[in-house]
Enzyme design. Structure first.
Site, PDB file in Angstrom:
ATOM      1  N   ASP A 117      22.323  26.766 -23.950  1.00 58.54           N
ATOM      2  CA  ASP A 117      21.830  27.209 -25.268  1.00 58.54           C
ATOM      3  C   ASP A 117      20.813  28.329 -25.110  1.00 58.54           C
ATOM      4  O   ASP A 117      19.707  28.095 -24.634  1.00 58.54           O
ATOM      5  CB  ASP A 117      21.193  26.026 -26.011  1.00 58.54           C
ATOM      6  CG  ASP A 117      22.247  25.066 -26.531  1.00 58.54           C
ATOM      7  OD1 ASP A 117      22.123  23.858 -26.296  1.00 58.54           O
ATOM      8  OD2 ASP A 117      23.207  25.552 -27.164  1.00 58.54           O
ATOM      9  N   HIS A 150      26.156  29.574 -25.275  1.00 62.86           N
ATOM     10  CA  HIS A 150      26.037  29.589 -26.730  1.00 62.86           C
ATOM     11  C   HIS A 150      24.887  30.510 -27.104  1.00 62.86           C
ATOM     12  O   HIS A 150      23.727  30.151 -26.950  1.00 62.86           O
ATOM     13  CB  HIS A 150      25.780  28.138 -27.203  1.00 62.86           C
ATOM     14  CG  HIS A 150      25.609  28.003 -28.671  1.00 62.86           C
ATOM     15  ND1 HIS A 150      25.174  26.835 -29.247  1.00 62.86           N
ATOM     16  CD2 HIS A 150      25.815  28.867 -29.703  1.00 62.86           C
ATOM     17  CE1 HIS A 150      25.114  26.982 -30.553  1.00 62.86           C
ATOM     18  NE2 HIS A 150      25.498  28.203 -30.857  1.00 62.86           N
ATOM     19  N   ASP A 198      29.073  20.566 -31.790  1.00 69.77           N
ATOM     20  CA  ASP A 198      27.784  20.710 -31.131  1.00 69.77           C
ATOM     21  C   ASP A 198      26.629  20.292 -32.038  1.00 69.77           C
ATOM     22  O   ASP A 198      26.360  20.940 -33.040  1.00 69.77           O
ATOM     23  CB  ASP A 198      27.626  22.191 -30.728  1.00 69.77           C
ATOM     24  CG  ASP A 198      26.351  22.474 -29.990  1.00 69.77           C
ATOM     25  OD1 ASP A 198      26.069  23.658 -29.738  1.00 69.77           O
ATOM     26  OD2 ASP A 198      25.616  21.520 -29.659  1.00 69.77           O
ATOM     27  N   MET A 227      18.427  30.927 -26.846  1.00 70.18           N
ATOM     28  CA  MET A 227      17.751  31.078 -28.139  1.00 70.18           C
ATOM     29  C   MET A 227      16.669  32.162 -28.021  1.00 70.18           C
ATOM     30  O   MET A 227      15.979  32.238 -26.999  1.00 70.18           O
ATOM     31  CB  MET A 227      17.096  29.745 -28.546  1.00 70.18           C
ATOM     32  CG  MET A 227      18.097  28.612 -28.665  1.00 70.18           C
ATOM     33  SD  MET A 227      17.261  27.068 -29.116  1.00 70.18           S
ATOM     34  CE  MET A 227      18.656  25.950 -29.089  1.00 70.18           C
ATOM     35  N   SER A 246      24.676  19.832 -22.908  1.00 71.61           N
ATOM     36  CA  SER A 246      23.735  20.904 -23.230  1.00 71.61           C
ATOM     37  C   SER A 246      22.489  20.763 -22.365  1.00 71.61           C
ATOM     38  O   SER A 246      21.797  19.740 -22.426  1.00 71.61           O
ATOM     39  CB  SER A 246      23.325  20.820 -24.705  1.00 71.61           C
ATOM     40  OG  SER A 246      22.130  21.561 -24.902  1.00 71.61           O
ATOM     41  N   HIS A 281      26.938  23.548 -20.993  1.00 70.55           N
ATOM     42  CA  HIS A 281      26.609  24.229 -22.257  1.00 70.55           C
ATOM     43  C   HIS A 281      25.192  24.771 -22.163  1.00 70.55           C
ATOM     44  O   HIS A 281      24.229  24.021 -22.030  1.00 70.55           O
ATOM     45  CB  HIS A 281      26.724  23.246 -23.428  1.00 70.55           C
ATOM     46  CG  HIS A 281      26.591  23.878 -24.783  1.00 70.55           C
ATOM     47  ND1 HIS A 281      27.626  24.531 -25.414  1.00 70.55           N
ATOM     48  CD2 HIS A 281      25.533  23.953 -25.617  1.00 70.55           C
ATOM     49  CE1 HIS A 281      27.208  24.972 -26.589  1.00 70.55           C
ATOM     50  NE2 HIS A 281      25.942  24.636 -26.744  1.00 70.55           N
ATOM     51  N   MET A 317      28.997  23.784 -35.526  1.00 72.49           N
ATOM     52  CA  MET A 317      27.649  23.217 -35.424  1.00 72.49           C
ATOM     53  C   MET A 317      27.558  22.019 -36.360  1.00 72.49           C
ATOM     54  O   MET A 317      27.836  22.140 -37.563  1.00 72.49           O
ATOM     55  CB  MET A 317      26.601  24.254 -35.796  1.00 72.49           C
ATOM     56  CG  MET A 317      26.482  25.425 -34.835  1.00 72.49           C
ATOM     57  SD  MET A 317      26.185  24.931 -33.147  1.00 72.49           S
ATOM     58  CE  MET A 317      24.577  24.155 -33.295  1.00 72.49           C
ATOM     59  N   MET A 349      22.498  32.015 -29.406  1.00 68.39           N
ATOM     60  CA  MET A 349      21.846  31.937 -30.723  1.00 68.39           C
ATOM     61  C   MET A 349      20.793  33.045 -30.745  1.00 68.39           C
ATOM     62  O   MET A 349      19.573  32.791 -30.718  1.00 68.39           O
ATOM     63  CB  MET A 349      21.224  30.537 -30.913  1.00 68.39           C
ATOM     64  CG  MET A 349      22.277  29.467 -31.152  1.00 68.39           C
ATOM     65  SD  MET A 349      21.676  27.802 -30.870  1.00 68.39           S
ATOM     66  CE  MET A 349      21.884  27.707 -29.085  1.00 68.39           C
TER      67      MET A 349
HETATM   68  C1  DX5 Z   1      21.258  23.276 -30.918  1.00 68.27           C
HETATM   69  C2  DX5 Z   1      22.155  23.494 -29.708  1.00 68.27           C
HETATM   70  C3  DX5 Z   1      22.868  22.239 -29.300  1.00 68.27           C
HETATM   71  C4  DX5 Z   1      21.909  21.097 -28.947  1.00 68.27           C
HETATM   72  C5  DX5 Z   1      22.678  19.810 -28.741  1.00 68.27           C
HETATM   73  O1  DX5 Z   1      20.905  24.529 -31.450  1.00 68.27           O
HETATM   74  O2  DX5 Z   1      23.138  24.469 -29.970  1.00 68.27           O
HETATM   75  O3  DX5 Z   1      23.704  22.533 -28.182  1.00 68.27           O
HETATM   76  O4  DX5 Z   1      21.219  21.420 -27.754  1.00 68.27           O
HETATM   77  O5  DX5 Z   1      21.733  18.826 -28.445  1.00 68.27           O
HETATM   78  P1  DX5 Z   1      21.882  17.345 -29.037  1.00 68.27           P
HETATM   79  O6  DX5 Z   1      23.143  16.782 -28.428  1.00 68.27           O
HETATM   80  O7  DX5 Z   1      20.644  16.627 -28.565  1.00 68.27           O
HETATM   81  O8  DX5 Z   1      21.981  17.474 -30.527  1.00 68.27           O
HETATM   82 ZN    ZN Z   2      24.650  24.741 -28.422  1.00 68.72          ZN
END
Ligand code: DX5
Ligand code: ZN
Length: 219
Positions: A36, A67, A176, A38, A9, A34, A138, A69
């Site tokens: 993320d 991903h 994840d 947001m 990520s 990956h 998750m 979100m």
């Molecule tokens: C959280 C993300 C994850 C996160 C994982 O909302 O979807 O992908 O970045 O990071 P770690 O491995 O540090 O939990």
């Molecule tokens: Zn993620």
């Protein structure tokens, strides 16, 4: 048994060096990237959008495991496809019609994933499992890296494996959140075949990302 893949990520990467960080991950043996996304609405954090993904994609031959979100998500799917996403994973709570949003992703020739937050049951997505390429479990509440792994979600992976057997389905199971060198083995044993990791990959062993990726891969 599917090959175990590592999807680092970039939320835990150095955001001032994202292009170089992506290159480092590729050279270190990552299987996927990956990303993320947001929006500060679906989750209480804000990261990057299509223009950054488009720029990063130029530097990398790995598939982008995006991903989303964000909510509402449906009207933005095309923009993330155009930016170069190879997998687009959405949350059921972020769309008014999950079937239509999955179909939209597939129409754009992108792999479709659905993500379950820790408190969301498999029953919410059961009727769509024959349409998706990936289920993202998750193991933290979405929004931030560096959180503590929630082992109770492993039961959902076992439930998904049973459904796969019953319905002869072959979607990837990705986990994840809070993945480290201990719980990665438990997650694989439960049936996950793609591990997402940010903190463990970027921060463990003095940031030796090749060593950390290799350690996560070693079952
Ligand atoms: C959280 C993300 C994850 C996160 C994982 O909302 O979807 O992908 O970045 O990071 P770690 O491995 O540090 O939990
Ligand atoms: Zn993620």
């Amino acid at each position: 048994m599917k090959k175990i893949q590592i999807s680092p990520s970039i939320l835990s990467a150095d955001f001032s060096q994202l292009g170089n960080e992506i290159k480092r991950l590729e050279q270190a043996g990552a299987d996927l990237i990956h990303v993320d996304v947001m929006d500060g609405h679906f989750v209480p954090n804000l990261t990057i959008g299509p223009p950054v993904i488009k720029a990063l994609k130029k530097n990398c031959s790995l598939k982008f495991d995006v991903h989303l979100m964000i909510s509402p998500v449906h009207k933005y799917i095309e923009a993330y496809a155009d930016a170069g996403s190879d997998i687009i994973t959405i949350h059921p709570e972020a769309t008014g019609d999950l079937g239509a949003s999955i179909s939209k992703i597939k129409e754009l020739n992108i792999m479709a994933g659905v993500s379950l937050n820790p408190e969301t049951n498999v029953s919410v997505i059961k009727e769509y499992l024959n349409q998706v390429d990936l289920v993202l479990i998750m193991s933290v509440n979405p929004g931030f890296g560096g959180q503590k792994f929630m082992p109770e979600v492993l039961n959902k992976i076992k439930e998904l494996k049973n459904i796969q057997k019953e319905q002869n389905l072959n979607f990837d199971i990705e986990i994840d959140g809070g993945i480290n060198f201990e719980n990665s083995k438990i997650a694989i044993k439960a049936g996950a075949n793609i591990l997402v990791s940010g903190t463990t990959i970027f921060k463990s062993n003095n940031g030796d990302i090749k060593k950390n990726i290799d350690l996560l891969k070693s079952i």
